[in-house]
Design an enzyme around this catalytic site. Sequence first.
Site, short mmCIF file in Angstrom:
data_model
loop_
_atom_site.label_atom_id
_atom_site.label_comp_id
_atom_site.label_asym_id
_atom_site.label_seq_id
_atom_site.Cartn_x
_atom_site.Cartn_y
_atom_site.Cartn_z
N GLU A 287 0.82 -1.20 0.00
CA GLU A 287 0.00 0.00 0.00
C GLU A 287 0.86 1.26 0.00
OE1 GLU A 287 -3.46 0.29 -0.26
OE2 GLU A 287 -3.12 -1.79 -0.85
N TRP B 184 -19.31 10.15 -21.80
CA TRP B 184 -19.83 10.18 -20.44
C TRP B 184 -21.21 10.84 -20.42
CZ3 TRP B 184 -16.91 7.24 -17.52
CH2 TRP B 184 -15.53 7.16 -17.76
N TRP C 208 -15.42 10.44 -14.52
CA TRP C 208 -14.67 10.20 -13.28
C TRP C 208 -14.08 11.49 -12.70
CZ3 TRP C 208 -9.56 11.64 -13.59
CH2 TRP C 208 -9.00 11.75 -14.88
N TRP D 6 -9.04 7.10 -8.78
CA TRP D 6 -10.19 7.32 -9.64
C TRP D 6 -9.95 6.76 -11.05
CZ3 TRP D 6 -15.17 8.47 -9.34
CH2 TRP D 6 -15.65 8.91 -8.10
N ASN E 244 -11.17 2.90 2.41
CA ASN E 244 -10.60 2.74 1.06
C ASN E 244 -11.38 1.75 0.20
OD1 ASN E 244 -8.39 3.42 -0.83
ND2 ASN E 244 -8.00 1.22 -0.69
N TRP F 51 2.06 1.60 -3.50
CA TRP F 51 1.03 2.15 -4.40
C TRP F 51 1.03 3.67 -4.30
CZ3 TRP F 51 -1.64 0.74 -8.43
CH2 TRP F 51 -1.99 -0.59 -8.64
#
Length: 479
Positions: free
Chosen positions: A288, A320, A373, A396, A355, A291
């Site tokens: 994590e 979209w 998004w 996202w 999360n 990341w």
Amino acid sequence: MSHPSQLIWFRQDLRIHDHAALWHATQAGPTIALVILSPAQWQQHDDAAIKIEFYLRQLQQLKQQLADLNIPLLIQTIPLWKDIPDFFSHLIQQLNIENVYANIELGINELKRDQTVQQQLNQHKKQLILLHDRTLFPVASIRNQSNSPYRVFGAFKKTCYQRLQHALPQCYPSPSKQQPLLLDLPCFQQNDIQELQRDYIKQIQQTNFSEWHVGEAYALALLDQFIDERLTDYKTARDLPAVSGTSHLSAYLNIGIISVRQCLQALFRQQQGHFEIQSEGQQTWLDELLWREFYQHILFDFPKVSKHQPFQTTTENICWRDDPIALHQWQQGQTGIPIIDAGMRQLLATGWMHNRVRMICAMFLSKNLLIDWRKGEQWFMQNLIDGDLAANNGGWQWCASTGTDAVPYFRVFNPTTQSQKFDPEGEYIRKWVPELAHLDNKMIHEPYAKNQPLALDYPEPMIDLKASRLRAIEAFKSN
């Protein structure tokens, strides 16, 4: 002032321990500290009021810590970053500054700001000395065999592991107390932090914002508590929103109350600082942290993600939906999908969201509702206490299948299935959607699933999950 001083420019790094720029500045000579507050710039960047208030509270702590080291702190308000270079030109002459030290910030606007400051300082034969501090490894230092930046997390992580096996990044020593400096600051308006803080408190929507405590000692205690009490079960517990299974350190990392190096050193404390992974929980939290590292490097190597552009150019033309009503229902936690509404209400109440639920909510907006998004990314930044451009954008774009390592477009989380798996007894939903609290553990995940009508003070699902999933897949296919 007869002798020149060094200037340490604090930004998103409000601490005195393990601070690269502060340590280098104090090693070079007597040091003065600077913090620039830029409310108009923060608004342009969609920084949440709760995050700014948190920052200002920590700034008060920093001010006292610096005073204990005899380091004077100048706090200046400059609404927009474009006006900062001229301020520096004036400042270094008035205070006889030798060089300016700061830690690198990686967003495109931040890099541009620092470049213009550097150019201005160079005209006065001064330097802006930038240090790597926000990441474990300097940006542009993790490269593939072609000397190109990684685009996939797995390969990036493998290289990071190799570097960590060689040596863990060490923390910087704490600065020593210096001799008192006598400064004449009549030309500079010393800002009242508390007054500005009160202005932001008025803007805060969250009711639970005071639960976020500040201070390096508090953050380090939180880190130790996580390592000692929750790391062992982290791999499983981190996915359960009703359980306090995560570190809760993201807000502290974001404004630099704690450093990622301190986190890494704590993670391997039992191994005397050697890179020896001895549990699944230890490896999962390390991944994590990596990341987070990966998205910071992506932000630097691919500046287009700072410009509201998808990482994957093949997704630039997705059609979209423009649906302000549906967007508002999602923002306010009124979708009729309990796990979604629980997450969105948690965000509105606390400035934070679990999360796993962030992923569920993000995928629901970008796939099931097929809403851009970027509108969700903006809403999160406007409300998150831990809103970080790199991590928020990366998350996202992952959920929307437009980013690095993105989930395949045809993989769409079913929020009800996710809810049943990760909140099986509905505890999380009951906390944040109290109008469903009386329902049993099965019905609470989809209260309108059965044919008989229920008299609930709760909206029916705004969308059919199966049909909307197929619509999303078709939209991505035809892009």
